[in-house]
Design an enzyme around this catalytic site. Structure first.
Site, mmCIF file in Angstrom:
data_model
loop_
_atom_site.group_PDB
_atom_site.id
_atom_site.type_symbol
_atom_site.label_atom_id
_atom_site.label_comp_id
_atom_site.label_asym_id
_atom_site.label_seq_id
_atom_site.Cartn_x
_atom_site.Cartn_y
_atom_site.Cartn_z
ATOM 1 N N ARG A 56 0.803 -1.229 0.000
ATOM 2 C CA ARG A 56 0.000 0.000 0.000
ATOM 3 C C ARG A 56 0.838 1.283 0.000
ATOM 4 O O ARG A 56 0.311 2.368 -0.230
ATOM 5 C CB ARG A 56 -0.967 -0.011 1.189
ATOM 6 N N TYR A 105 27.311 33.228 -0.299
ATOM 7 C CA TYR A 105 27.588 31.789 -0.267
ATOM 8 C C TYR A 105 28.980 31.559 0.288
ATOM 9 O O TYR A 105 29.979 32.053 -0.252
ATOM 10 C CB TYR A 105 27.491 31.174 -1.676
ATOM 11 N N ASN A 142 34.101 40.308 8.962
ATOM 12 C CA ASN A 142 32.827 40.783 8.436
ATOM 13 C C ASN A 142 32.782 40.464 6.937
ATOM 14 O O ASN A 142 33.630 40.921 6.189
ATOM 15 C CB ASN A 142 32.688 42.287 8.677
#
Ligand code: UD1
Ligand code: CA
Length: 451
Positions: free
Chosen positions: A18, A354, A365
């Site tokens: 099922r 990224y 930073n």
């Protein structure tokens, strides 16, 4: 009887038709782990020392998955699916030699709680020969019904297809989970079980009446219907997932985390969340994530196999992929993707960036739109950004490359060579200016239009 001497046999030979899936049913996942893993985990958590799995032919994947979870685990193959008693016969070698207790579980019943298993073991210790986990079903259709004698003692189990109308009206059902105090008893009862019934199957449930005929004691441990939910279809898989998520969220909140909208936060079976963590709405957390104390996960983040250090802030709309490791007080902001990279203490990667296969030094930073170009089409390379470095916005760092401590990268640079500590690196073309150019063009356009 010690818990460590108990053998758990997990039946998983059913085809799971099922589910309509190429993947064996017990390998479908709940909260990031296969159903089978959830069963094995509650077995281990109950202190049960040994487990084995019964699979069907062509289910090598199930055996391999079981061994990946526990290398000591025996896997038995039931050649034909002739019923639950026949499945146990396939595992005979696991219990024939000894005389310890045997617990029979189903691979597709993943929500069973350790407490309930412990209650079953408790009944065996108190002298029961056979123990069945029963539950009160709202709709008993399809389940075996528990039958009691005039003294209220468990007398047998009747499968739905073999039940009389009166028996079908009963709502106390068999969860399928059974235990036997002595494996010799189980072995003997198995050889007595026939297949003269509506399905022509060897029903393990017949063991209860047979045990009674031998004068043995059968007992019921009651559980709630939720925890013995069997997963047979995708819809039931979704129901089980919802129940599992509810449990995981409750545990995280009980441990001191705030979930602003718990129903919208998806956790994994192994998610670790510390105290005073705030998780805003719509956050998906995959397997292998650790979130330390005081972390804030803002809305709409997707996080997998990542470590988030104390006090760090993530999101909104951030993606942490496997191997992302944020140290104390690091900031990862909106539309930032981090993969296989360490972001050191207090470093900030706040916008549209990224960072992959990299390390970012303490308090560095990283400006908006920075990309570590980690892939050259053939291999992945690393980028190292030193402590206190400043990466100007819209910079490409072409790996392998190192940016020294305290170095400064001018905005829009494409950095292909290492930059020494405290240096400024700039690769953009110098700015050119033509005084009055714009005004002249505007004037010309206006003249052309008016002609
Ligand atoms: C079984 C019980 C029923 C109980 C219900 C709870 C029997 C005879 N009936 O019924 O009393 O209310 O579970 O969900 O036990 N399996 C094998 N080999 C087989 C047959 C089954 O390994 O030959 C495994 C399946 O993979 C599954 C489990 O045993 O994990 C249960 O089998 P299933 O056919 O689903 O039993 P039910 O008819 O649901
Ligand atoms: Ca079933």
């Amino acid at each position: 009887m010690t818990q460590a001497s108990v053998l758990a046999i997990i039946l998983a030979a059913g085809k799971g038709t099922r589910m309509k899936s190429a993947l064996p049913k017990v390998l479908h996942r709940l909260a990031g782990a296969p159903m089978l893993a959830h069963v094995l985990r509650s077995v281990a958590a109950a202190g049960i020392g040994r487990a084995c799995v019964v699979v069907g032919p062509d289910m090598d994947k199930v055996g391999a998955a079981a061994r990946a979870i526990d290398p000591k685990l025996d896997v038995f193959v039931q050649p034909e699916q002739l019923g639950t008693a026949d499945a146990l016969k396939a595992a005979r070698a696991a219990f024939e030699g000894s005389d310890g207790a045997v617990l029979v579980l189903y691979g597709d019943t993943p929500l069973l709680r350790t407490e309930t298993l412990k209650a079953v073991l408790g009944e065996l210790e108190a002298g029961a020969d056979v123990v069945v986990i029963g539950f009160e079903a709202e709709d008993p259709t399809g389940y075996g019904r528990l039958l009691f004698d005039d003294h209220g003692q468990l007398a047998g189990i009747r499968e739905e297809k073999d039940a009389s109308p009166a028996e079908r009206a009963l709502t106390l059902c068999n969860s399928g989970i059974l235990a036997f105090r002595a494996s010799k008893t189980l072995g003997r009862l198995l050889s007595k079980i026939g297949n003269d019934n509506a399905k022509g199957e060897f029903y393990l449930t017949d063991a209860v009446a047979l045990a009674r005929n031998e004068g043995l004691h059968a007992r019921v441990v009651l559980s709630n219907a939720e925890e013995v939910l069997g997963v047979n279809s995708r819809a039931e898989l979704a129901t089980a997932e919802a129940l599992m998520q509810r449990r995981l969220r409750a545990a995280v909140m009980a441990n001191g985390a705030t979930l602003v909208a718990p129903d919208t936060v998806f956790l994994s079976h192994d998610t670790e969340v510390g105290r005073d963590v705030l998780i805003e709405p719509n956050v998906v957390i995959g397997p292998g994530v650790t979130i330390d104390n005081g972390v804030t996960i803002r809305a709409f983040c997707h996080i997998e196999a990542a470590k988030i250090g104390p006090g760090a802030t993530v999101g909104p709309f951030a993606r942490l992929r496997p191997g992302a490791a944020l140290a104390k007080d690091a900031h990862v902001g909106n539309f930032v993707e981090i993969k296989q990279a360490e972001i050191a203490e207090g470093a900030k990667v706040n916008h549209l960036t990224y960072i992959g296969d990299a390390s970012v030094g303490a308090r560095a930073n990283v400006g908006a739109g920075t990309i570590t170009c980690n892939y050259d089409g053939f291999a992945k390379h690393r980028t190292e950004i030193g402590a206190g470095a400043f990466i100007g916005s819209n910079s490409s760092l072409v790996a392998p490359v190192k940016i020294g401590d305290g170095a400064y990268i001018g905005s829009g640079s494409v950095i292909t060579k290492d930059v020494p500590a405290d240096a400024l690196a700039l690769t953009r073309t110098p700015q050119e200016e033509k005084a009055g150019w714009a005004a002249k063009v505007r004037a010309r356009r206006a003249r052309d239009k008016s002609k």
